[in-house]
Every structure is written in structure tokens, then in C-alpha cells.
Scaffold this motif. Structure first.
Motif, PDB file in Angstrom:
ATOM      1  N   TYR A   1       0.806  -1.217   0.000  1.00  0.00           N
ATOM      2  CA  TYR A   1       0.000   0.000   0.000  1.00  0.00           C
ATOM      3  C   TYR A   1       0.843   1.274   0.000  1.00  0.00           C
ATOM      4  O   TYR A   1       0.505   2.223  -0.726  1.00  0.00           O
ATOM      5  N   PRO A   2       1.939   1.382   0.778  1.00  0.00           N
ATOM      6  CA  PRO A   2       2.700   2.638   0.767  1.00  0.00           C
ATOM      7  C   PRO A   2       3.189   3.028  -0.623  1.00  0.00           C
ATOM      8  O   PRO A   2       3.068   4.194  -1.032  1.00  0.00           O
ATOM      9  N   TRP A   3       3.742   2.076  -1.376  1.00  0.00           N
ATOM     10  CA  TRP A   3       4.237   2.403  -2.707  1.00  0.00           C
ATOM     11  C   TRP A   3       3.095   2.674  -3.679  1.00  0.00           C
ATOM     12  O   TRP A   3       3.201   3.538  -4.554  1.00  0.00           O
ATOM     13  N   GLU A   4       2.010   1.947  -3.548  1.00  0.00           N
ATOM     14  CA  GLU A   4       0.856   2.223  -4.397  1.00  0.00           C
ATOM     15  C   GLU A   4       0.267   3.599  -4.106  1.00  0.00           C
ATOM     16  O   GLU A   4      -0.242   4.273  -5.008  1.00  0.00           O
ATOM     17  N   LEU A   5       0.332   4.026  -2.853  1.00  0.00           N
ATOM     18  CA  LEU A   5      -0.153   5.356  -2.497  1.00  0.00           C
ATOM     19  C   LEU A   5       0.634   6.433  -3.236  1.00  0.00           C
ATOM     20  O   LEU A   5       0.051   7.389  -3.779  1.00  0.00           O
ATOM     21  N   LEU A   6       1.947   6.288  -3.289  1.00  0.00           N
ATOM     22  CA  LEU A   6       2.757   7.265  -4.014  1.00  0.00           C
ATOM     23  C   LEU A   6       2.499   7.207  -5.515  1.00  0.00           C
ATOM     24  O   LEU A   6       2.427   8.234  -6.191  1.00  0.00           O
ATOM     25  N   ALA A   7       2.383   5.997  -6.051  1.00  0.00           N
ATOM     26  CA  ALA A   7       2.149   5.856  -7.488  1.00  0.00           C
ATOM     27  C   ALA A   7       0.808   6.454  -7.903  1.00  0.00           C
ATOM     28  O   ALA A   7       0.691   7.060  -8.972  1.00  0.00           O
ATOM     29  N   GLU A   8      -0.213   6.304  -7.069  1.00  0.00           N
ATOM     30  CA  GLU A   8      -1.535   6.818  -7.409  1.00  0.00           C
ATOM     31  C   GLU A   8      -1.654   8.322  -7.193  1.00  0.00           C
ATOM     32  O   GLU A   8      -2.496   8.966  -7.820  1.00  0.00           O
ATOM     33  N   SER A   9      -0.833   8.875  -6.319  1.00  0.00           N
ATOM     34  CA  SER A   9      -0.953  10.300  -5.991  1.00  0.00           C
ATOM     35  C   SER A   9       0.165  11.141  -6.576  1.00  0.00           C
ATOM     36  O   SER A   9       0.300  12.313  -6.206  1.00  0.00           O
ATOM     37  N   GLN A  10       0.994  10.581  -7.488  1.00  0.00           N
ATOM     38  CA  GLN A  10       2.132  11.357  -7.967  1.00  0.00           C
ATOM     39  C   GLN A  10       1.691  12.571  -8.793  1.00  0.00           C
ATOM     40  O   GLN A  10       2.283  13.652  -8.674  1.00  0.00           O
ATOM     41  N   TRP A  11       0.648  12.430  -9.610  1.00  0.00           N
ATOM     42  CA  TRP A  11       0.177  13.599 -10.343  1.00  0.00           C
ATOM     43  C   TRP A  11      -0.500  14.594  -9.403  1.00  0.00           C
ATOM     44  O   TRP A  11      -0.445  15.812  -9.627  1.00  0.00           O
ATOM     45  N   LEU A  12      -1.130  14.100  -8.363  1.00  0.00           N
ATOM     46  CA  LEU A  12      -1.719  15.007  -7.375  1.00  0.00           C
ATOM     47  C   LEU A  12      -0.641  15.774  -6.630  1.00  0.00           C
ATOM     48  O   LEU A  12      -0.775  16.971  -6.363  1.00  0.00           O
ATOM     49  N   LEU A  13       0.467  15.096  -6.298  1.00  0.00           N
ATOM     50  CA  LEU A  13       1.576  15.779  -5.635  1.00  0.00           C
ATOM     51  C   LEU A  13       2.279  16.746  -6.578  1.00  0.00           C
ATOM     52  O   LEU A  13       2.809  17.776  -6.137  1.00  0.00           O
ATOM     53  N   LEU A  14       2.313  16.420  -7.857  1.00  0.00           N
ATOM     54  CA  LEU A  14       2.876  17.367  -8.816  1.00  0.00           C
ATOM     55  C   LEU A  14       2.029  18.625  -8.933  1.00  0.00           C
ATOM     56  O   LEU A  14       2.503  19.647  -9.436  1.00  0.00           O
ATOM     57  N   GLY A  15       0.783  18.558  -8.479  1.00  0.00           N
ATOM     58  CA  GLY A  15      -0.008  19.775  -8.416  1.00  0.00           C
ATOM     59  C   GLY A  15       0.584  20.796  -7.456  1.00  0.00           C
ATOM     60  O   GLY A  15       0.394  22.009  -7.624  1.00  0.00           O
ATOM     61  N   LEU A  16       1.319  20.330  -6.431  1.00  0.00           N
ATOM     62  CA  LEU A  16       2.027  21.254  -5.552  1.00  0.00           C
ATOM     63  C   LEU A  16       3.097  22.018  -6.315  1.00  0.00           C
ATOM     64  O   LEU A  16       3.399  23.172  -5.998  1.00  0.00           O
ATOM     65  N   SER A  17       3.682  21.385  -7.318  1.00  0.00           N
ATOM     66  CA  SER A  17       4.663  22.086  -8.137  1.00  0.00           C
ATOM     67  C   SER A  17       4.000  23.205  -8.919  1.00  0.00           C
ATOM     68  O   SER A  17       4.558  24.295  -9.059  1.00  0.00           O
ATOM     69  N   ALA A  18       2.793  22.948  -9.443  1.00  0.00           N
ATOM     70  CA  ALA A  18       2.063  24.013 -10.134  1.00  0.00           C
ATOM     71  C   ALA A  18       1.728  25.151  -9.171  1.00  0.00           C
ATOM     72  O   ALA A  18       1.812  26.334  -9.534  1.00  0.00           O
TER      73      ALA A  18
ATOM     74  N   SER B   1      -7.287  14.387  -7.986  1.00  0.00           N
ATOM     75  CA  SER B   1      -6.357  14.760  -9.054  1.00  0.00           C
ATOM     76  C   SER B   1      -7.083  15.453 -10.199  1.00  0.00           C
ATOM     77  O   SER B   1      -6.579  16.437 -10.766  1.00  0.00           O
ATOM     78  N   ASP B   2      -8.278  14.973 -10.545  1.00  0.00           N
ATOM     79  CA  ASP B   2      -9.058  15.627 -11.599  1.00  0.00           C
ATOM     80  C   ASP B   2      -9.413  17.062 -11.215  1.00  0.00           C
ATOM     81  O   ASP B   2      -9.312  17.986 -12.039  1.00  0.00           O
ATOM     82  N   VAL B   3      -9.815  17.266  -9.971  1.00  0.00           N
ATOM     83  CA  VAL B   3     -10.192  18.611  -9.532  1.00  0.00           C
ATOM     84  C   VAL B   3      -8.984  19.542  -9.544  1.00  0.00           C
ATOM     85  O   VAL B   3      -9.056  20.690 -10.020  1.00  0.00           O
ATOM     86  N   VAL B   4      -7.842  19.057  -9.039  1.00  0.00           N
ATOM     87  CA  VAL B   4      -6.643  19.903  -8.964  1.00  0.00           C
ATOM     88  C   VAL B   4      -6.185  20.321 -10.351  1.00  0.00           C
ATOM     89  O   VAL B   4      -5.910  21.502 -10.616  1.00  0.00           O
ATOM     90  N   TRP B   5      -6.117  19.366 -11.271  1.00  0.00           N
ATOM     91  CA  TRP B   5      -5.579  19.705 -12.584  1.00  0.00           C
ATOM     92  C   TRP B   5      -6.599  20.409 -13.454  1.00  0.00           C
ATOM     93  O   TRP B   5      -6.223  21.155 -14.370  1.00  0.00           O
ATOM     94  N   GLU B   6      -7.875  20.207 -13.204  1.00  0.00           N
ATOM     95  CA  GLU B   6      -8.881  20.993 -13.925  1.00  0.00           C
ATOM     96  C   GLU B   6      -8.779  22.460 -13.509  1.00  0.00           C
ATOM     97  O   GLU B   6      -8.892  23.364 -14.344  1.00  0.00           O
ATOM     98  N   THR B   7      -8.525  22.706 -12.227  1.00  0.00           N
ATOM     99  CA  THR B   7      -8.345  24.079 -11.751  1.00  0.00           C
ATOM    100  C   THR B   7      -7.058  24.682 -12.288  1.00  0.00           C
ATOM    101  O   THR B   7      -7.026  25.831 -12.753  1.00  0.00           O
TER     102      THR B   7
END
Length: 820
Positions: A486-503, A664-670
Motif C-alpha cells: 500500500y505505501p508504494w501504491e499510495l505514491l504511485a496513485e498520488s504522484q500527479w496530485l503531488l505534482l499539483g504542488l509544483s504548479a 487529481s481531476d479537480v486539482v488539474w482541472e483548476t
């Protein structure tokens, strides 16, 4: 007395210092202890309590659920003469992204057959379950989909039972669709076989297989087969008498073969490498942005943005490298037929994940004391997991409840520290400084969000088990299987969401920075913002992830010099000074408005509109973002909810988190709308054209490229008309034109005097060069009216229009959304 005052003051200072060094009174100590407990201890206790409650709830839920593990072995039916079996197998590629095998099997049992009455009993009756086991296989393939249980129809002489199931073939290996087994070879060909149940092996079968043209070949047995174009049919074949399996070779088309190669063990490392390159190129674009002319930016803002940006880069790099390494190891196991001790590897990976997460948490400004405590607790939990599991074997040997509980504890702890770190980064970027402690709201929301994600993972596993129930057989959910990786899957599933912090970091950086009007990097910065926000970075082509965004970004950066020479902006033309004094330009525009007796190749109005409503790149950026905020939120919300409603979020054998996908959809749509407007404002003075409706065209063209390519790919290769991409392009274009027109209007309102003749609309048309708008419209409509008059005279009556029957319109196909 005056001479003694300095001496007295000097004597009083040591006394005050001595008083400060003395221990405080008891009420002050109690008050300080209470404040410390409220700020530090109580939030930590709350987080721990939420974690204990989450693990306890999941464990009790799992222990209280005791599914039925099997059905009675006796059949109950006496298969004799008169039993007929018909099976229809269809391979389709229409309106689906992956080839689909649809199997419909019907069994007719005479009423006189002993035991046939068992088929009419209640669903929970074990005798009915054993009777159905004679007709169909009792086991379920995890990817099988049955929209409804078997249908039982009784007539005067027979009882007909029909079962319909389908499965999507998306990877090499063996897949099942009822009694149909599909073995997909890595080379591209398939072997489709019909595997009857033992109770029906001596019964005549009527088998019909259909597929696209050119897919079917080499039938077995070939003596009794009836072959047509895209169809093979056997009538009255008894499986026990043919001495071999009833099978057919399937040679799929090129598009389907390439799609399945993307998930084959031999090609999977290359597929994951391309996906990692796409994500890392996104991170590289942000690093390029932060490296633009460092001296012109505020050092504090740049330092803050780089620190927030580097953490997602580290995470995505690690996840991408780990995925490729695991794929290479699986390929090695497939080629050498070796067995990898995955339990040891998972244990070492959890240790590495804990250290990596601690590094990211420190970079995202979490208190080091809290990070140290969490890291120690996670490492200790990992060691206890290894001890309770005995450190041996694979997952099948790990059945201890204690191991599952510890896995759930590790899952909650990892989710908590990642959630708190991300929340602290958002708090710092949206604030004006770097607070030393985490805010109170974060201590409340982070444990709750972590608990929801952990429970959601178990709920998804529970729903998967329920969807795979067949003939009363349902397997229990193993906590270790749910939370083992689960820990590694959590990072894999949320990597685009975490990249929203870069935006968000880029937005913070641009907001705190100042771009000079002349010779500034605003143009290049606008291109990077357009790439980070609206531009799509991954092109899913036949299962392969292509770094399309990187290629387009490099093409845009390379084409900027040529573009400026062929089509320069107004401010870069000769005769326009480098000093953009907005007050002086507005005064010239007012004088030009009053005369309105001449038109020049480059009027003061052109210069005024090119400078923008504020006159600086950063000011124009803020204006464009403010104008796009409300319509973007409205349209983006409608598009996002429509995509969720049109595409089922919970698929068969679901593994990914639905909540993370929606977030992730909400973050990147915004980010798409806001950063797109920011790019337009920054590049406003460098864009070609005299009016906003022309300036917006380059950005619309860049954004429209990939969605239209995706629409064409789905239409040509998969026969799926995904109109969602067209809706994305249309709405982005409309809002872009709206923002451009509003910015022009704000620039003109500042230059137009109220005593000028004509209304506001007339002055707007004059500024746009459309003072003869009514005459132009009349000129354009006159030929059309003349043609209609001639047509009416020829027809001898009124103008008629063809009737269109809406029922004859072609089917639009499924609407699907694309994830990043």
C-alpha cells in the motif's frame, strides 16, 4: 539628581535580568503546560486515536466477515438425453479500448430430468448451487463481468438457464469468460478454447464464434466446422468424443496486437520508461522555469518554490525507477522460470519508502521532531511485520491476523505523514512565510483524510470480493494482501496530485516575481506556464504513454524566434518606444478618439491594447487570472462532473483509489484554467496581433493539438467517438476569447472619455476598426438573400429545407474522460 539618574537606570537593568532568570510562579507554569498541551500534545493524541480507531474498525470488519468458502460436492442433476447446450462467443472491438470477449451460454434441461427441480429453488439453497455447478464453472475469474445472475426460464417441457459474461483482454496470459478460455501469447496470437464442465462433457454442444474479419483461423476440430466470413460454427459436437479441446486460433489486428504488447513482460519495461519520461519531463519544465534569469526574481520566492518543487521530482523519479526495475525483474522471472522472494523485497522497499518519505516531509516543512517520531514508529512497525510473518515464503504463507493489523498500521502512518507534509506545503505556499509549527486545522484534517483513504482501500477490496461471488463462493479479504504494498501504491496513485504542488509553487513564484516589460523572460515563462497547466503531457496511444507534452514544449520554444520574425507583436515594431508610459499612451488614444478623421497603420489604440489593461506583464497576468476565475470554475466543474457521470469510477477488480483520482481531476482541472489565464496575461505584450481575439489564437492552437489528436486516435483505432475532448477544446476556446475581449475592454475603458460621441458599443467597434459594421453585414447578407430568392423562384414556392430524421443519426459512442 540629574547626574544620579543614569546610575539608577544602570543599577535597575541587572535586577530585571535577575528577575527574568528566576523561576516563574506556579500559575504561569501551569498556564504554559496547558498551552503546550493544546498546541502539541492534544493534536498528536487526536492523530493517534484516529489511527487506532481506523485499524480497529478495519480489523473488526474483516474478522466479522466470514464468507462461504465452497459449495457441496454432489451435483444433484442426472444429465441424460435431451439436454442441449448452446454457446455464443463474440469478439468485439467496437466502442471499447481493449478487445472484449462476450460469452452467452444457454443450457436446456428437460423437466423430466431427475433433479431439474433444483434449478428453481431459492438462490441461498445449497442444493440449487450444486445444481448450477453442474452447468457452469464454480470459480470466477477476477476480471469477469456479469451484469446479472443466470436467467432461469421454465416452459412446459424444459428449463432453460442462460448465463452471459464478458471480459476485456488487456494483457498477455490466460483470461476466462465463463466456459471460454483465452490464452494470449506475447507474440500477438490468441488461442480461444471452450472448456465444458464435467457434467456437460457428454452432451451435444452448439458453438458459434464470431470476430472481426481475418481474425479466426485453424479451427479444432476442423472436420465438422462451418466457416463463414468472420464466423465459425459447430453443431452437435460432443466434447468427450472429439478427443481434443474445441478451439480456434485468433490473429488480432495490428492495433490490438500493439495494445497488448504494451503490457507484455518483454515490453513492459519500455512502456513504463516512456511513462516515467513523460512525468519527469513535466518536472523538468518546472525546473527550467525556476532557472530563468535568477537575478530578476525575488530570492526568497525562488528558494521557496524550488524547495516545494524538488520534493515531487524526487518522489516521481523514485516511483518511475522502481516501476521499471520491478518490470525488468518480472521479465527475468518469465524468461528464466525463477521465483523471486517478493516478501523480502516488499519489506526492504517499505524501509526505503519510510526513509524517502521522511526526507520529503522535512523538505515540505514538517517539524523534524514529528518526522523523527513517525519514522521511528514506521521502521519499528516494518520490523514487527517481518517478525510476525516469520520472514519466509510468499503471501500465501502469511495468514496471521497480527501481520495484517501491523500492515494496516503502517498504511495509516505512511498516509498520515504524506498527507500532513502535502498540507503543510500548501499552507506555506499560500501564506506569506514559513510557519514553524503545523496549523491546527492540518492536525484535524490529515488524520481524517488518512483514515478515509485506508478504509477506502479495504472497502474496494471488499467490493471486488463481492463482485467476484459466483454460485455462493466468495473469498475472504486478507488484510496483508490489501496493505502489503500500500505505501508504494499510495505514491504511485498520488504522484500527479503531488505534482499539483509544483504548479502551486510556480504560481507562488510568479506572483512574488516581477517581469520587466522590455527584454524580460515573461514570454518564455508564459510558454512554461501554458505547458504546466493546459498542455497535456501524456498521449495514450495503443496502451503506450508518449511524452507528447515534452515534444510540443520543445517545438514551441524552438519556434519562438522564427515566430517573432514572421509575425512580430505591436510593441516590437518600429516606431513604438521601449518606454511604456501607460498614462502617455492613454492621452494619445483619447486625442485620436476625438479626431477619428484618419487611420494610421499603427494607431495609439493598437499600442494601448498591446500594452494591456495594467501595462506590465505581472499586472496583466493578475487581471487575466481574475477574469477567468469564475467562468473557469463553472465550466470546469460541469466538465469534471460530466466525466465522472459518463465513465464509471469503480471498474472491475478495482485497485486504484477513487478519491485520489477525483482529487487529481479537480486539482488539474483548476490548474488548467488558472495557469492558462496566467500564461495569456504574461505573454500579452509579446503576442502578435492588434486585438485580443487574435492574441489568444496561439494559445488555443497549442492547447487544441493533443485533445484533437486523442479524439482522432480513439475514432480511427478504437471506433470510440470521445466527444469529451472536443468539449474541452470548445470550452477552453470560449473562455479564452472571453478573457481576451474583457482585457481589451478594460484597456479601452481607461482611454475613452465619456463626452465622446456614440455609445459604448459604437466606441468599441470604432476601436476595433469596425466602424462600418452594419454596412459590412448588409454587404455579406445581400448575396445570400439573392441566392435564396432565385432558389424560391426556381422551385415555384417558398424556400424549403430538407427534413432530417433524428432517429437516423449515427450513434455517438461512449463518452470517456482521459486521465493524466
Amino acid at each position: 539628581m540629574r547626574r544620579n539618574r543614569p546610575v539608577t537606570k544602570a543599577l535597575k537593568q541587572p535586577r530585571k535580568a535577575l528577575e527574568r532568570r528566576q523561576p516563574s510562579s506556579s500559575p504561569n507554569r501551569v498556564r504554559g503546560a496547558l498551552q503546550w498541551a493544546v498546541r502539541r500534545l492534544i493534536p498528536m493524541v487526536f492523530a493517534v486515536a484516529v489511527g487506532i480507531l481506523t485499524v480497529f474498525s478495519v480489523t473488526c470488519w474483516n474478522l466479522s466477515f466470514n464468507p462461504q468458502q465452497g459449495v457441496p460436492a454432489s451435483c444433484g442433476l442426472n444429465m441424460g438425453e435431451g439436454v442441449k447446450v448452446g454457446i455464443r462467443i463474440r469478439i468485439t472491438v467496437e466502442n471499447v479500448l481493449y478487445p472484449r470477449i462476450v460469452t452467452e451460454q444457454s443450457v436446456q434441461v428437460p423437466v423430466a430430468t431427475p433433479g431439474s427441480e433444483l434449478l428453481l429453488l431459492n438462490e441461498d439453497d445449497p442444493r440449487r448451487q450444486s445444481a448450477f455447478e453442474c452447468l457452469f464453472h464454480a470459480s470466477r475469474w477476477p476480471a469477469e463481468v456479469r451484469d446479472a445472475p443466470p436467467q432461469v426460464i421454465r416452459s412446459t417441457s424444459t428449463i432453460e438457464v442462460t448465463d452471459r459474461v464478458h471480459v476485456d483482454v488487456f494483457s498477455p496470459g490466460t483470461s476466462w469468460a465463463g466456459t471460454t478460455a483465452v490464452q494470449v501469447d506475447a507474440a500477438g496470437w490468441w488461442n480461444l478454447s471452450v472448456i465444458p464442465t464435467p457434467g456437460l462433457a457428454a452432451t451435444p454442444w452448439d458453438v458459434d464464434i464470431s470476430a472481426p474479419d481475418g481474425w479466426l483461423s485453424s479451427p479444432t476440430p476442423w472436420q465438422s466446422v462451418e466457416m463463414e466470413r468472420g464466423r465459425m460454427h459447430w453443431n452437435g459436437v460432443v466434447p468427450n468424443t472429439i478427443g481434443e479441446q474445441l478451439s480456434v486460433r485468433v490473429d488480432p489486428g495490428l492495433a490490438t496486437a500493439l495494445t497488448l504488447k504494451a503490457t507484455a513482460p518483454s515490453w513492459k519495461p519500455w512502456t513504463l520508461t516512456l511513462a516515467a519520461v513523460s512525468i519527469l519531463s513535466f518536472a523538468g519544465a518546472m525546473s527550467l522555469f525556476l532557472g530563468l534569469r535568477r537575478k530578476q526574481f525575488e530570492p526568497a520566492a525562488r528558494r521557496l518554490a524550488r524547495r516545494a518543487t524538488w520534493a515531487p521530482i524526487i518522489l516521481t523519479t523514485t516511483i518511475g525507477g522502481l516501476s521499471v526495475c520491478v518490470a525488468v525483474l518480472e521479465r527475468y522471472n518469465t524468461s528464466t522460470q525463477s521465483t523471486t522472494p517478493w516478501w523480502y523485497i516488499d519489506w526492504y522497499l517499505n524501509i526505503g519508502f519510510t526513509i524517502l518519505l521522511a526526507l520529503v516531509a522535512v523538505m515540505w516543512w514538517l517539524p523534524r521532531c514529528f518526522v523523527a517520531l513517525m519514522t521511528t514508529a514506521m521502521l519499528g512497525t516494518s520490523w514487527l511485520i517481518f517478525l510476525t510473518a516469520g520472514g519466509t515464503g510468499g503471501l500465501n504463507d502469511i495468514t496471521s491476523t497480527a501481520t495484517g493489523v501491523l500492515d494496516a498500521v503502517l498504511a495509516f502512518a505512511s498516509t498520515l505523514i504524506l498527507t500532513m507534509a502535502a498540507g503543510k506545503a500548501v499552507h506555506v505556499l499560500l501564506g506569506n512565510g514559513e510557519p514553524r509549527t503545523a496549523p491546527r486545522w492540518l492536525w484535524i484534517t490529515a488524520p481524517v483524510v488518512s483514515a478515509v483513504l485506508v478504509v477506502e482501500r479495504y472497502l474496494i477490496a471488499h467490493l471486488n470480493s463481492a463482485s467476484q461471488e459466483w454460485l455462493g463462493v466468495r473469498h475472504a479479504v486478507n488484510l496483508t494482501a490489501v496493505y502489503r504494498v500500500y505505501p508504494w501504491e499510495l505514491l504511485a496513485e498520488s504522484q500527479w496530485l503531488l505534482l499539483g504542488l509544483s504548479a502551486l509553487a510556480l504560481w507562488h513564484f510568479v506572483k512574488k516575481s516581477w517581469f520587466e516589460p522590455a527584454g524580460s523572460p515573461a514570454r518564455t515563462a508564459a510558454v512554461i506556464l501554458l505547458a504546466v497547466g493546459p498542455l497535456w503531457w501524456q498521449l495514450e496511444l495503443l496502451g503506450w504513454s508518449v511524452p507528447f507534452g515534452l515534444l510540443v514544449l520543445l517545438g514551441i520554444l524552438g519556434a519562438i524566434p522564427l515566430f517573432e520574425k514572421l509575425w512580430p507583436s505591436v510593441l516590437h515594431r518600429s516606431g513604438v518606444g521601449s518606454d511604456l508610459d501607460l498614462a502617455r499612451i492613454r492621452a494619445k488614444a483619447r486625442r485620436w478618439y476625438r479626431k477619428r478623421t484618419y487611420r494610421t497603420p499603427l494607431s495609439p489604440i493598437d499600442v494601448l491594447l498591446a500594452a494591456g489593461p495594467v501595462g506590465t506583464p505581472s499586472g496583466n497576468m493578475a487581471t487575466a487570472m481574475r477574469l477567468a476565475l469564475m467562468p473557469a470554475l463553472l465550466v470546469g466543474g460541469i466538465l469534471t462532473t460530466t466525466g465522472w457521470a459518463a465513465t464509471p469510477l469503480l471498474s472491475t477488480n478495482q485497485e486504484d483509489s477513487i478519491l485520489l483520482l477525483m482529487a487529481s481531476d479537480v486539482v488539474w482541472e483548476t490548474a488548467k484554467w488558472i495557469l492558462g489565464a496566467a500564461a495569456l496575461g504574461l505573454a500579452w505584450q509579446h503576442l502578435p496581433g492588434r486585438r485580443g481575439v487574435v492574441k489568444i489564437l496561439p494559445g488555443v492552437a497549442v492547447y487544441s493539438l493533443l485533445p484533437l489528436v486523442m479524439f482522432a486516435v480513439d475514432t480511427l483505432l478504437h471506433d470510440v467517438h470521445n466527444w469529451f475532448f472536443v468539449a474541452e477544446v470548445s470550452t477552453f476556446t470560449l473562455i479564452g476569447f472571453y478573457v481576451a475581449l474583457r482585457m481589451d475592454k478594460m484597456s479601452l475603458n481607461a482611454a475613452q472619455a465619456s463626452d465622446l460621441p456614440g455609445g459604448r458599443l459604437r466606441r468599441m467597434l470604432n476601436a476595433y476598426g469596425l466602424e462600418n459594421f452594419s454596412t459590412s453585414v448588409t454587404t455579406l447578407l445581400t448575396p445570400a438573400i439573392a441566392v435564396l430568392a432565385v432558389w424560391s423562384a426556381v422551385q415555384g414556392g417558398d424556400v424549403t429545407y430538407p427534413n432530417v430524421n433524428p432517429m437516423q443519426a449515427p450513434h455517438a459512442g461512449a463518452v470517456q474522460t482521459a486521465g493524466r
